[in-house]
Design an enzyme around this catalytic site. Structure first.
Site, PDB file in Angstrom:
ATOM      1  N   ASP A 282       0.871  -1.173   0.000  1.00 25.61           N
ATOM      2  CA  ASP A 282       0.000   0.000   0.000  1.00 25.61           C
ATOM      3  C   ASP A 282       0.911   1.227   0.000  1.00 25.61           C
ATOM      4  O   ASP A 282       2.114   1.132   0.269  1.00 25.61           O
ATOM      5  CB  ASP A 282      -0.948  -0.007   1.196  1.00 25.61           C
ATOM      6  CG  ASP A 282      -2.168   0.886   0.938  1.00 25.61           C
ATOM      7  OD1 ASP A 282      -2.097   1.752   0.045  1.00 25.61           O
ATOM      8  OD2 ASP A 282      -3.195   0.721   1.627  1.00 25.61           O
TER       9      ASP A 282
HETATM   10  C1  BGC Z   1      -5.124   3.161  -0.059  1.00 29.71           C
HETATM   11  C2  BGC Z   1      -5.153   2.146  -1.182  1.00 29.71           C
HETATM   12  C3  BGC Z   1      -4.921   2.835  -2.499  1.00 29.71           C
HETATM   13  C4  BGC Z   1      -3.615   3.592  -2.449  1.00 29.71           C
HETATM   14  C5  BGC Z   1      -3.279   4.316  -3.733  1.00 29.71           C
HETATM   15  C6  BGC Z   1      -3.903   4.053  -0.126  1.00 29.71           C
HETATM   16  O1  BGC Z   1      -4.024   5.121   0.770  1.00 29.71           O
HETATM   17  O2  BGC Z   1      -5.168   2.486   1.185  1.00 29.71           O
HETATM   18  O3  BGC Z   1      -6.381   1.469  -1.192  1.00 29.71           O
HETATM   19  O4  BGC Z   1      -4.931   1.898  -3.528  1.00 29.71           O
HETATM   20  O5  BGC Z   1      -3.694   4.552  -1.410  1.00 29.71           O
HETATM   21  O6  BGC Z   1      -4.088   5.393  -3.940  1.00 29.71           O
END
Ligand code: BGC
Length: 745
Positions: A282
């Site tokens: 993530d």
């Molecule tokens: C989220 C993810 C997301 C990523 C990219 C993170 O803050 O938890 O679900 O895919 O950001 O935007």
């Protein structure tokens, strides 16, 4: 000279020759790039290509920056713009990874691609309410098609975290509280995406079940409990959808960060499940180079790792530090080679080399029908006293109240936010502190329920009141036959709801209107369950969730009976706060990024399973939902043996065609009382029509995970099931003997 060198030399000689016909040149290029042979398997192709990579090229493939203007980031060269970017290797024809969020449609964070809208699907809970794998597939295919036509080739879609707490801010992105339902629908939407030659990323692995302190919280859960619940949702979705990548979560699980967790990544995912794809982090979830040894294959949104670590200890880990660790052998070179091999394998498997994403026109009209159909099917009719619904299109006057129903329908906030093709009907910048502060804008997709209601009932028959003052709204409601109150609860990534009340005084608004008009209908646009202190006073309740970019029309179709509601709740609605597992959300009393801990004492007994155990009576149970028709079940037959097969008849006893969702629950497993969804069917029936439905249980749902034996075990004995219209409506019963069995993890 090796065969390959001979081929290369020959290829070069041929391509240098001015006289060489084009076909020969192409052949030479193919000979020089044997991994482009589509007759080979993705594994063979990845092996051939992987061995060509230099150390620097490998390092280049395993980390990448954000591709959106977040926390001061600039758009990297070559990036189309969305969540992230991993440069390709032009020398070898490896395309860049252009990664976009897409839980509910292709995102466009901070409008990084100006003038590039997408179709917004309804929320995940709405999709889960359809209980329809085909709808999930169609939605996924629609998203995949739009992504491909924008030049994006990796989607961060496929959230299957289970709803352990109805206050979780991201429940709206996920698929409810049951692993079979979430895994099945999640797998189908991933399959739909990947059929468009786009990689899909299942997330957030694992047990990322609350947003409060999501980057620091340590989740404590036993192995068997995790395997039978949260992990099972992932396992089923991965089996069905075969996602090219898995995104590990922010939180810790039993002491180790999920992206640096050898149990989750190396043991469960890559060994037990033999997952062949890659694990990406993530955005801001990497804490050191050793994550590579513990199973992480790629660092995403790398600036966040460098920016957010306490005391300035953060870095981009999978760039120079990983290279140094490879050179001094703290991380084995084979591990780095495995990391790139996994990425390439998924790219081949999804078709990123053979059918590269490229700009193309999008058929927004066709996609509007996909989202409208899904939004309609996801609506759950919760109350319909005296058949107040469906409404007649003639002869009745209506007051529509509140919820920005004049402007559009609500959507959820955070990385899943879609800039929809109709534009925002309203956009309210709430602002706020913390990492997700810049995302705290409430967006209504421009699909006005008021407009759609007026289109059916006539301009003159419908009044509107914005709902700011309960007394005023009630006074207007008194002048018409029917009052429809639109009530909203905005939920977003990065924060949980502090409680389950409707915010901004909407409970008082509904109570006042209901007191003024006995035909009051409440339409809820909520991220998850809410309390309904006014439930006894209103005639109808419709849960529309966040219904997508054609949600206004979908709601009107349900209200006027152009569609017969067939949604069923994928999550339990608690009767009151005493039914919440944790009175306060752990960590909510401390500033963001403070250490926190939560123990999931309920184990695998999430949602309806816990209610069944404690005997608590929810406001609305899992699986519940009304129709304008009526259905009855009968003639249940259960056969045993290696597993349970349950068949029964469903009859439409009402006057309208409709779809029903009969559900089969295990209620007793070899002498142990339990409750577990083991199957369902979505059945379309004309009035009077009868169909036989058959459900066969996955043995993992009959048995339990035995940690000592490291396997699923089914005990020999009598297994009892109940067929019903919800988790608490279980009149039709049957049972059969099942043999003992063992199944690998
Ligand atoms: C989220 C993810 C997301 C990523 C990219 C993170 O803050 O938890 O679900 O895919 O950001 O935007």
């Amino acid at each position: 000279m090796t065969d390959r060198m001979r081929r290369l030399l020959l290829g070069t000689a041929l391509s240098l020759s001015l006289a060489a016909p084009l076909a020969t040149t192409a052949l030479a290029a193919e000979a020089a790039r044997p991994w482009m042979d589509t007759k080979l398997s993705p594994d063979q192709r990845a092996d051939l290509l992987n061995k060509e990579l230099t150390l620097d090229e490998r390092i280049g493939l395993v980390h990448g920056p954000m591709a959106m203007p977040f926390l001061g980031a600039k758009l990297p060269e070559g990036a189309i713009g969305s969540a992230g970017y991993i440069p390709g290797v032009p020398r070898l024809g490896i395309p860049a990874l252009q990664e976009s969020d897409a839980s509910l449609g292709v995102a466009n964070p901070m409008n990084v691609r100006p003038g590039d809208p997408s179709t917004a699907l309804p929320s995940g809970l709405s999709l889960a309410s359809t209980w329809n794998p085909e709808t999930a597939y169609k939605g996924g295919a629609m998203i995949g098609k739009e992504a491909h036509a924008k030049g994006l080739n990796v989607l961060l879609a496929g959230g299957v975290n289970l709803a352990r707490d109805p206050r979780n801010g991201r429940n709206f992105e996920y698929l409810g509280e049951d692993p079979l339902l979430a895994g099945t629908l999640g797998g189908e939407s991933i399959r739909g995406i990947q059929d468009q030659n786009v990689v899909s990323t299942i997330k957030h692995f694992a047990v990322n079940d609350q947003e409060t302190q999501r980057m620091t919280i340590d989740v404590k859960i036993g192995e068997a409990a995790a395997r039978e619940s949260d992990l099972l949702a992932f396992q089923i979705a991965i089996e069905k959808g075969k996602p090219g990548s898995v995104m590990c979560a922010y939180n810790k699980v039993n002491g180790a960060y999920a992206c640096d967790n050898p149990f989750l990544l190396n043991k469960v995912l890559k060994t037990d499940w033999a997952y062949p794809g890659w694990v990406m982090s993530d955005w801001g979830a990497v804490h050191g180079v050793e994550a590579a040894v513990n199973g992480l294959d790629q660092e995403s949104g790398e600036q966040i790792d460098a920016l957010l670590a306490p005391g300035g200890a953060g870095k981009v880990w999978f760039n120079e530090p990983l290279k140094a660790a490879i050179q001094d052998k703290t991380v084995p070179a084979e591990r780095l080679s495995d990391m790139t091999r996994r990425i390439l394998r998924s790219m081949f498997a999804a078709g990123l080399f053979d059918n590269p994403a490229a700009k193309a026109p999008i058929d927004f009209d066709a996609h509007a029908q996909v989202t409208k159909a899904a939004g309609t099917e996801g609506i759950v009719l919760l109350k319909n006293k005296g058949d107040v619904l469906p409404l007649a299109t003639k002869g009745k006057t209506i007051t529509v109240i509140g919820g920005f129903a004049n402007a559009g329908v609500l959507s959820g906030g955070g990385s899943s936010q879609v800039v929809s093709d109709g534009g925002p009907g309203a956009s309210i910048p709430l602002g706020g502190d913390g990492m997700m502060g810049p995302f705290r804008t409430v967006v209504y997709h421009a699909s006005s329920p008021l407009k759609a209601i007026r289109a059916k009932a006539g301009e003159k028959a419908v009044r509107f009141n914005d709902g700011s003052y309960p007394a005023e709204a009630a006074a207007v409601a008194k002048t018409t036959n029917v009052a429809i109150v639109f009530a909203t609860q905005w939920m977003s990534e990065g924060a949980d709801a502090p409680d389950l009340s409707l915010p901004n005084g909407q409970d008082a608004l509904i109570a006042a209107v209901a007191a003024a008009n006995p035909n009051t209908i409440v339409v809820l646009e909520t991220g998850g369950p809410v309390h309904m202190p006014w439930l006894d006073k209103v005639a109808g309740v419709v849960e529309a969730w966040y219904p997508g970019s054609r949600g206004g029309e979908a709601i009107a179709d349900i209200l006027f009976g152009d569609a017969n509601p067939s949604g069923r709740l994928p999550i339990t609605f608690p009767a009151d706060d005493s039914q919440l597992l944790h009175k306060d959300i752990p960590g909510a009393d401390k500033p963001e990024f403070s250490p926190a801990e939560i123990t999931y004492t309920e184990g695998a007994d999430i949602g309806y399973r816990r209610y069944a155990k404690t005997g608590a009576k929810p406001l609305f149970p899992f699986g519940y939902g009304l129709s304008y028709s009526h259905f009855s079940y009968g003639d249940v037959k259960v056969t045993g043996g290696d597993t349970l097969t349950v068949s029964f008849e469903v009859t439409n006893t009402g006057k309208r065609p409709g779809q029903d969702v009969p559900q089969v629950y295990l209620t007793n497993a070899a002498g142990t009382k339990t409750q577990r969804l083991i199957g369902w069917s979505k059945v379309a029936l004309a009035p009077g029509e009868k169909k036989r439905v058959t459900v066969t249980a996955d043995t993992r749902l009959l048995g339990s995970f035995d940690e000592a034996a490291h396997a699923w075990q089914v005990k020999a004995g009598e297994y009892q099931v109940a067929v019903g219209a919800s988790a608490t409506d279980l009149d039709l019963k049957g049972g059969a003997a099942v043999k003992a069995s063992t199944r690998q993890p």
